[in-house]
Design an enzyme around this catalytic site. Structure first.
Site, PDB file in Angstrom:
ATOM      1  CG  ASP A 141       3.828  -0.236   7.441  1.00 49.66           C
ATOM      2  OD1 ASP A 141       4.705  -1.276   7.207  1.00 49.66           O
ATOM      3  OD2 ASP A 141       3.747   0.888   6.917  1.00 49.66           O
ATOM      4  CG  ASP A 184      -1.711   9.073   0.836  1.00 53.46           C
ATOM      5  OD1 ASP A 184      -0.756   8.992   1.281  1.00 53.46           O
ATOM      6  OD2 ASP A 184      -3.028   8.391   0.924  1.00 53.46           O
ATOM      7  CG  HIS A 192       1.025   6.570   3.153  1.00 51.61           C
ATOM      8  ND1 HIS A 192       0.106   6.268   2.333  1.00 51.61           N
ATOM      9  CD2 HIS A 192       2.250   6.012   3.140  1.00 51.61           C
ATOM     10  CE1 HIS A 192       0.373   5.420   1.558  1.00 51.61           C
ATOM     11  NE2 HIS A 192       1.709   5.071   2.165  1.00 51.61           N
ATOM     12  CD  GLU A 221      -3.299   5.773   3.535  1.00 40.10           C
ATOM     13  OE1 GLU A 221      -2.754   6.919   3.213  1.00 40.10           O
ATOM     14  OE2 GLU A 221      -3.452   4.898   2.987  1.00 40.10           O
TER      15      GLU A 221
HETATM   16  C1  F6R Z   1       5.278   0.762   3.939  1.00 35.04           C
HETATM   17  C2  F6R Z   1       5.364   2.008   4.287  1.00 35.04           C
HETATM   18  C3  F6R Z   1       4.608   3.072   3.315  1.00 35.04           C
HETATM   19  C4  F6R Z   1       5.664   3.021   2.323  1.00 35.04           C
HETATM   20  C5  F6R Z   1       5.113   4.027   1.104  1.00 35.04           C
HETATM   21  C6  F6R Z   1       5.569   3.948  -0.129  1.00 35.04           C
HETATM   22  O1  F6R Z   1       6.206   0.045   4.988  1.00 35.04           O
HETATM   23  O2  F6R Z   1       5.831   2.565   5.224  1.00 35.04           O
HETATM   24  O3  F6R Z   1       4.611   4.213   3.985  1.00 35.04           O
HETATM   25  O4  F6R Z   1       6.720   3.562   2.537  1.00 35.04           O
HETATM   26  O5  F6R Z   1       3.593   3.764   0.946  1.00 35.04           O
HETATM   27  O6  F6R Z   1       5.819   2.905  -0.844  1.00 35.04           O
HETATM   28  P1  F6R Z   1       6.746   2.878  -2.188  1.00 35.04           P
HETATM   29  O7  F6R Z   1       8.232   3.045  -1.443  1.00 35.04           O
HETATM   30  O8  F6R Z   1       6.340   1.561  -2.576  1.00 35.04           O
HETATM   31  O9  F6R Z   1       6.397   3.853  -3.016  1.00 35.04           O
END
Ligand code: F6R
Length: 260
Positions: free
Chosen positions: A67, A136, A138, A143
């Site tokens: 992403d 949440d 995702h 989302e």
């Molecule tokens: C970012 C991504 C997101 C993160 C998620 C958790 O490339 O794919 O889904 O994996 O927001 O983020 P952290 O690991 O910082 O808690």
């Protein structure tokens, strides 16, 4: 879906790094899908250590981004392109030619998204996709209520996700509202999905992902539809799993050669 409960984040990083190393020993030009954020950093550190110790040759590996923020200036240190180059591509000794990602600065965002899905397919598809999980539920930046069949496209971050990610920026205002993310349908095309979750803050999302119904409101629950999905969680992130003892017993009884 396999659930592996490990002691802590470093143990999760080591297990997954060894899985990637095994893949690269079998397929030296494997296409690795990488996530950003804090969670996967122990994986990248452990894999880099293996490469530097000569335990695995990663020189043929290819890296695909999951992403990207929309609207950050080119080269911004928190653009996911910059993060992946800094945390994965450079430490593994790879060049930018080994890396592919969506163009977060494209004028025609939709065309850039479609081009990225095509590029992934033309590259032979992702062999192993690393995933984190949002509080949440995702995955990527799909989302809650993202279509389970979605393709790479632009999404709007929830207030919660922007707050969660504000730690990487000087202020909440600087966190972009929009991102390009591989869709859930795109993610499900990878041959092996490996989700790492660590810390108590992820426990509820993990429980819903693993033991709840498949539902767009918990995007990570789509992993239940994949024939080879592995969820690696530390003790804290596993703390709300009703079947934790079963998952522990199953993994303990698994023959070593089987891997994850
Ligand atoms: C970012 C991504 C997101 C993160 C998620 C958790 O490339 O794919 O889904 O994996 O927001 O983020 P952290 O690991 O910082 O808690």
């Amino acid at each position: 879906m396999e659930v592996v409960i490990v002691q802590d984040a470093d143990a999760g990083g080591e297990l997954i790094a060894e899985t990637i190393a095994d893949l690269l020993r079998r397929k030296r030009d494997a296409l690795l899908g990488v996530a950003t954020g804090s969670t996967p950093l122990p994986i990248y550190q452990a894999l880099t250590a293996k490469v530097r110790a000569g335990e695995v040759d990663a020189s043929g590996a290819r890296i695909a981004q999951l992403d990207e923020y929309v609207g950050l200036p080119a080269g911004h240190p928190e653009s996911y392109r910059s993060v992946v180059l800094r945390e994965v591509v450079e430490p593994l000794g790879l060049g930018e030619g080994a890396f592919m990602g969506p163009d977060g600065a494209a004028e025609d965002v939709q065309a850039a998204c479609e081009a990225y899905d095509r590029a992934l397919a033309e590259a032979g598809g992702v062999d192993l996709q690393l995933l984190g999980i949002g509080t949440d539920g995702h995955i990527g930046f799909n989302e809650p209520c993202s279509s389970l069949a979605s393709r790479t496209r632009i999404k709007t971050l929830t207030r919660q996700t922007r707050q969660d990610n504000a730690r990487f920026f000087d202020s909440l205002d600087e966190v972009p509202h929009h991102v390009i993310t591989q869709g859930i349908g795109t993610i499900l095309e990878a041959r092996h999905l490996v989700l790492l979750a660590t810390g108590e803050g992820k426990a509820e999302a993990v429980a819903q992902t693993v033991e709840g119904p498949v539902a767009a409101v918990v995007p990570a629950s789509a992993l239940q539809l994949h024939p080879h999905a592995t969820v690696v969680v530390d003790e804290a992130a596993a703390s709300k799993l009703k079947l934790a003892d079963y998952f522990r017993d199953t993994y303990a009884a698994k023959p070593d050669w089987q891997g994850i």
